[in-house]
Structure formats: structure tokens, C-alpha cells
Enzyme design. Structure first.
Site, mmCIF file in Angstrom:
data_model
loop_
_atom_site.group_PDB
_atom_site.id
_atom_site.type_symbol
_atom_site.label_atom_id
_atom_site.label_comp_id
_atom_site.label_asym_id
_atom_site.label_seq_id
_atom_site.Cartn_x
_atom_site.Cartn_y
_atom_site.Cartn_z
ATOM 1 C CG ASP A 219 35.953 3.038 50.028
ATOM 2 O OD1 ASP A 219 35.356 2.035 49.622
ATOM 3 O OD2 ASP A 219 35.864 3.447 51.199
ATOM 4 C CE LYS A 220 28.865 1.892 48.378
ATOM 5 N NZ LYS A 220 27.998 2.900 49.049
ATOM 6 C CG PHE A 400 31.428 -4.194 63.549
ATOM 7 C CD1 PHE A 400 30.653 -4.916 62.668
ATOM 8 C CD2 PHE A 400 32.648 -3.699 63.116
ATOM 9 C CE1 PHE A 400 31.078 -5.148 61.376
ATOM 10 C CE2 PHE A 400 33.086 -3.916 61.828
ATOM 11 C CZ PHE A 400 32.295 -4.641 60.953
ATOM 12 C CE LYS A 405 32.054 -9.170 56.070
ATOM 13 N NZ LYS A 405 33.237 -9.933 56.496
ATOM 14 C CG ASP A 535 28.559 -0.917 50.381
ATOM 15 O OD1 ASP A 535 28.663 -1.152 51.593
ATOM 16 O OD2 ASP A 535 28.402 0.214 49.909
ATOM 17 N NE ARG A 615 28.769 -8.282 51.100
ATOM 18 C CZ ARG A 615 28.114 -7.712 52.098
ATOM 19 N NH1 ARG A 615 28.773 -6.924 52.950
ATOM 20 N NH2 ARG A 615 26.837 -7.895 52.258
ATOM 21 C CE LYS A 621 38.057 -1.719 50.046
ATOM 22 N NZ LYS A 621 37.435 -0.618 50.844
#
Length: 639
Positions: A219-220, A400, A405, A535, A615, A621
Site C-alpha cells: 500500500d502507499k 463518509f 467518497k 489515491d 483508485r 487488491k
């Protein structure tokens, strides 16, 4: 359990769910309104009420039900959602609560989500097991040969057992013991390695698998980056403010609230300039006020480590203030983490926070003069630069969700009575909600290319009649038992039209220390690194370049957005003609490719030195990890 009543003065409590869903952030939970208003907890035993709840299921993030109090005239009906629930295996982080138990035994969410643990065994162990079976087969064959040479004379079956015992040394029994001892020593060396302090070896059976990894999927946020959110940019369309110009924002806020007297204009030119300045100041003020109001951050005041809410109500001491955020920050496409941030003075890193973009935004509004000093279930208090307290009543909160989103809040200004609907969210969804403009898409792309995580903020003024009409439809939708989420979303979307675009905010997530040499070392070791993130494409590409996931000499192929089989076929053919280039693909295009050309896409992607999927949904994933294991047969590591 349904949350009926709490001892907290603000009428809510925080819940720790890390043992249930693995998330370390605190979740805000609210009691049923009509039972919270009872004078004492013992009065609950005198009421006559019933709860309608959905049948047991494994979904821990959603709940639909109704609470009806029958002893009032007329009967009171309230909708129940996930905010009113307390699942088993969670921990109350503050206060005490009273609730009614709905699910027990095997019907509990925690039990239904429990699966039998899978035993992990390394490839080396499988190879040793296979070798042992071969040696055992050889042992049996040699024993039979020896008996056959004696022509099976006498009690030949006893002779077979004798030869099995004599040749049993063919199977190295001590090999298994030596291997286990070696793994224990290897695990101990990893734990004591000074170059990786704090490493915890949670499994001593598969440490050798680290040397067999071929694909590393990461992941980032929080993995390649530190999850240290730094507020970098405020963009109003015609003007942008960066780190070096935040004092201008502060001066605009100060001029609005102090109402500085200005010299009367001597000519038309200065008068026009004054009007422009006032307009810009009001725009900055509206943007900062929206950021300070539209969030799920709660200030808590602590004295010597003990929370004192009364202190918050009396003095709002800055030195004792701690921010707690309970909402996820997937607005930016990232993970949620626990956030408890102490106050920093304006001279320090006042718009930097750890782990939570929402808190970074609130800390930034504090740095420019508009401070969040109080919040409970129904109200928000802001402090102006002059020390005046602004009171707002929270009429509705729209939290949220990953599907929407975005999040929103409807507040009423106690001093003027104005009702305003504030909303913030990802640019992909907010672009269709705000009024037409010619700069939103361009500036979002520019900020994303700088590696900033972009958030769009908008507002809409409501009349009392408009709000009353919306509230009636909203309450009716929340009381629905069937298709509640769809009906609620439809009612909310009726407000989400022609909203006024206020600003864009840009938050930067710092890279982890030594992430560049680490990725370079992994690449030199023959390990291919894939980054899977939620992202934007531009943000993910910029992070991949900054982290040296993609080397300077490598080309980047950005997979064009495809929506059907024909477009996917053409784009795959164009990608096939390129060599030694990194692939950047969005989640929508990935879904189409995996649907029609799964084998071809995986074959091409595995040839790339690096892959960036932006995205990406969590299910995507997991699907990529599974496909890599199935298609390549190589060992993968997902972080």
C-alpha cells in the site's frame, strides 16, 4: 448490543475495534436519543420499548433497525444504524454505557467473521516432507530386495521389519529437529538485528520464506509513506496559498473578525481595490470556516493525563487540548489510524499531524486563527482570533462511506440563524456536485502531480423551509427497514446539487525514512514491487517516482481508461509493444481487463519492472494478490 445510554456528558462514547476489524482508530458511537434523555439509567427499566433488528449477518460495518418506545404518546420511533451498535470483541474507550443485547452465541458478528486458522508451512518444509517420503519409499524397496535375495525364506515378514530397522538411518530423523532449531536461531537474529530495530517475529516456522519472495505488493499510505500529514496548499480558484503565504490567510481571517476600520477611499481606484480585498477576505473566511466545521474531529481536554470535560466547557485551555478523530480518511484514499494529537503553538509545525488528514486540516484552521474548541453530538464551538466563541448547532451529519467518497454536515449559526450545508470529498465525486467551473479539474491534476492528496470543499445555503422539508424526508428514509441505505442516499443526493465550490486543500504525506534505498535494494535482489493504492493516478505516479519505485531511466506507460472489451483489447496491444516500462493503471480499467483478458493482462503485468494500481478497491487488491499467486506460482508478500 444497542447503545441506549452513556455516562459521558457529551452523550457519546468512543469505541476501540482493533480486535474486531484490525483498525486502530477510535469509532464514535451514539446512544438512542429518547433513552439518553431519561433522568437516570434506572428509568430504562420502567419504559416499554421494542427493537426491530435485521437478521444476523457477517457485515460489521452496517446495521439497520428501529427502536420504538410504546409508553409515550404518541409512540416514538427512531432509526438504528451502525453508530448505535457495540459489537462483541470491542472495547469502550471512554465512560460507561447501558445497552440491550441483540445477538448472542453464534449470531454475534465477531463469531460469524471467525474462520478456522490456516496453517502456514514454508516451501522448504514441503520439500523436506517430499524428500522424506521418497527416502521412506527407498527404505521399503531396499528391505524388500534384501528379503527377496533370501527367497522369502522362513518368517520373511519379520525379516522385512528387521531390515527396516537396520536401514532406518536412511531417513535423517535429526534433520527435522536441526531445521526447527535453525529457524529459531534465524528468527532470533532477525529480532536482534540492529539495522531493523523493533522487528517482531510472529512466526518461527516460515522465516526462510523471506528469501523466496518474488513479488512484493504494498500500500502507499503508512507503508511507503509515514502517514505524517502536512497541510501544503489552499486553492481558491483565482489565488492559491502555500506554506510561505499562510500568514496572508491569517491576516484575512483576522481582518474579518476584528472588523478593522479602513480609511475612506479618496478616489475610485482605492475603493475598487478595497472591494476586491474584502471579497477575497470573505472567500478565504468561508473556506476556512467550512474546513473548521465539516469533519468528525472532537477536541478533548486533559489535565495530568485525566480527561476533564468541565475544563473544556469553562476555559478551553490550549495546552490541554487533544484532538480525536473517529472517521476514516478514505476521503483521500488511505487507511485509518488512531489519532490523538496535542496542541502545538503557531511557531511549531502547527499544520502537521500524524495519521489523520482531518486533524491536519483542523490544526491548520487553528494556526490561521479559527480554532475548534468544543464539540459534542449536537453543537460545535469555534474561537475567533479575538477570543470570541462562535456557536453552531449540528442539525445533520452525513458520515463518509467508501461508496460515496464524501462527507457532509448541516449546521445552524446560533448568532444569525443561517443554515448551511457543508460538504467535502474526493474530486471525482465532487466535480458533479458543485456548480460549473473551469478550474477544478485542472488544479486537482496540478496538485496531484505534486504528490498532494486533494480534497474539494463546497457549501450550500438552505432556508428554514428547505431544511424542514429535507429533514422530514430524511427521517422517513432512515426509518425504512428495507433498502434503507438506498433511500437515505437518494434523499441526501437531493441536496447535493449546484453547491458552491469554496476551495481545494492539498495535504502531503511524507515518505518513509530510507524508502528509496530499500526499494532499490529489493529491485537489485530481483524482487518486483507493486504499489496498490486508492489515491488519484497523478498522486500515485508522483509518489512512485519520489520513492524510486520507478527509476529515472524507466518509461512509464499510463494505461488509458477503458470501459469495454474493445478498448481494453486495443490498449493491451499498445502496451504489448513496449518493453521495460512501468505500468500505471486505474481500478476501473483494471476491472475491465481482468473481466475480459485476465490471462493476457497478468502475463504483460508480470513482465513489468514495477506496477502501480491507483483508485483500487480493497477487493481488487486481494484479487491481484490471488491472481499473482495462481498465474505465476511465485511467492508473494502483501503489506
Amino acid at each position: 448490543m444497542i447503545f441506549l445510554r452513556t455516562s459521558e456528558k457529551n452523550g457519546s462514547c468512543f469505541l476501540r475495534t482493533d480486535q474486531l476489524d484490525g483498525e486502530t482508530d477510535w469509532k464514535l458511537r451514539l446512544p438512542v436519543s429518547c433513552t439518553q434523555r431519561l433522568p437516570t439509567a434506572s428509568d430504562l427499566l420502567q419504559t416499554r420499548s421494542n427493537v426491530y433488528a435485521e437478521e444476523p449477518n457477517i457485515d460489521i460495518h452496517n446495521f439497520a433497525g428501529t427502536f420504538t418506545r410504546e409508553d409515550s404518546d404518541p409512540p416514538v420511533n427512531e432509526s438504528l444504524s451502525i453508530e448505535n451498535t457495540l459489537w462483541a470483541s470491542t472495547v469502550i474507550a471512554s465512560g460507561t454505557i447501558v445497552g440491550v443485547v441483540l445477538y448472542t452465541g453464534r449470531e454475534q458478528r465477531s463469531v460469524m467473521n471467525t474462520s478456522n486458522p490456516r496453517s502456514k508451512i514454508g516451501l522448504f518444509d514441503l520439500e523436506v516432507n517430499c524428500l522424506t517420503k521418497i527416502l521412506f519409499g527407498a527404505l521399503v524397496v531396499v528391505s524388500l530386495v534384501m528379503v527377496a535375495l533370501q527367497h522369502f525364506a522362513g518368517r520373511w515378514y519379520l525379516q522385512i521389519l528387521r531390515f527396516l530397522l537396520l536401514f532406518s538411518n536412511i531417513i535423517p530423523i535429526s534433520l527435522r529437529v536441526n531445521l526447527d532449531m535453525g529457524k529459531i536461531v534465524y528468527s532470533w537474529m532477525i529480532r536482534r538485528d540492529p539495522k531493523i530495530p523493533g522487528t517482531v517475529v510472529r512466526s518461527s516456522t516460515i522465516p526462510e520464506q523471506l528469501g523466496r519472495i518474488s513479488y512484493l505488493l504494498t500500500d502507499k499510505t503508512g507503508t511507503l509513506t509515514q502517514n505524517e500529514m502536512v497541510f501544503k496548499r489552499l486553492h481558491l480558484g483565482t489565488v492559491a496559498y502555500g506554506l510561505d503565504s499562510m500568514d496572508e490567510v491569517q491576516s484575512h481571517i483576522f481582518s474579518i473578525y476584528t472588523q478593522q476600520s479602513q480609511e475612506p477611499p479618496a478616489s475610485k481606484g482605492p475603493a475598487l481595490a478595497t472591494k476586491v480585498r474584502k471579497t477575497l477576505s470573505s472567500r478565504v473566511h468561508e473556506a476556512v470556516k467550512a474546513i473548521a466545521l465539516c469533519h468528525n474531529v472532537t477536541p478533548v481536554y486533559e489535565s495530568n493525563g485525566v480527561t476533564d470535560q468541565a475544563e473544556a466547557e469553562r476555559h478551553y485551555e490550549d495546552s490541554c487540548r487533544v484532538y480525536q478523530a473517529s472517521s476514516p480518511d478514505e476521503l483521500f484514499g488511505s487507511k485509518s489510524l488512531l489519532c490523538r494529537f496535542h496542541y502545538h503553538s503557531v511557531q511549531s509545525s502547527y499544520f502537521t499531524s500524524s495519521g489523520r488528514p482531518e486533524v491536519a486540516l483542523v490544526q491548520w484552521t487553528e494556526s490561521v486563527g479559527l480554532t475548534l474548541v468544543g464539540r459534542d453530538q449536537s453543537s460545535v464551538q469555534l474561537r475567533t482570533p479575538g477570543g470570541h466563541i462562535l456557536n453552531y448547532t449540528i442539525l445533520q451529519i452525513f458520515p463518509f462511506t467508501y461508496e460515496s467518497k464524501r462527507m457532509g454536515v448541516i449546521v445552524r449559526d446560533e448568532s444569525t440563524g443561517e443554515i448551511t450545508f457543508y460538504m467535502k470529498g474526493a474530486d471525482v465525486v465532487m466535480a458533479g456536485i458543485v456548480q460549473y467551473n473551469d478550474w477544478l479539474e485542472e488544479e486537482c491534476g496540478n496538485m496531484a502531480r505534486e504528490g498532494l492528496r486533494v480534497l474539494v470543499v463546497a457549501k450550500k445555503s438552505l432556508t428554514e423551509e428547505q431544511y424542514q422539508d429535507f429533514e422530514a424526508r430524511y427521517i422517513q428514509a432512515k426509518l425504512s427497514v428495507h433498502d434503507r441505505s438506498l433511500k437515505v442516499a437518494t434523499v441526501i443526493e437531493s441536496l447535493e446539487m449546484e453547491m458552491e465550490l469554496l476551495c481545494l486543500t492539498g495535504v502531503e504525506d511524507q515518505l518513509q525514512a530510507d524508502v528509496r534505498p530499500t526499494l532499490e535494494t529489493l529491485r537489485n535482489a530481483g524482487i518486483k514491487v507493486w504499489m496498490l493504492t486508492g489515491d488519484k493516478l497523478e498522486t500515485a505516479t508522483c509518489t512512485a517516482k519520489n520513492a524510486h519505485l520507478v527509476t529515472r531511466t524507466q518509461d512509464i506507460h499510463i494505461f488509458r481508461l477503458v470501459t469495454n472489451r474493445g478498448e481494453a483489447h486495443l490498449e493491451l496491444n499498445a502496451f504489448r509493444r513496449k518493453h521495460d516500462c512501468a505500468l500505471v493503471i486505474s481500478g476501473d480499467s483494471l476491472e475491465v481487463c481482468l473481466k475480459y483478458y485476465e490471462y493476457e493482462f497478468m502475463e504483460l503485468a508480470c513482465q513489468c519492472p514495477a506496477v502501480v494500481c491507483c483508485r483500487c478497491a480493497p477487493t481488487q487488491k486481494a484479487q491481484i494478490v490471488r491472481l499473482l499467486q495462481e498465474r505465476t506460482g511465485k511467492l508473494t508478500c502483501a503489506v
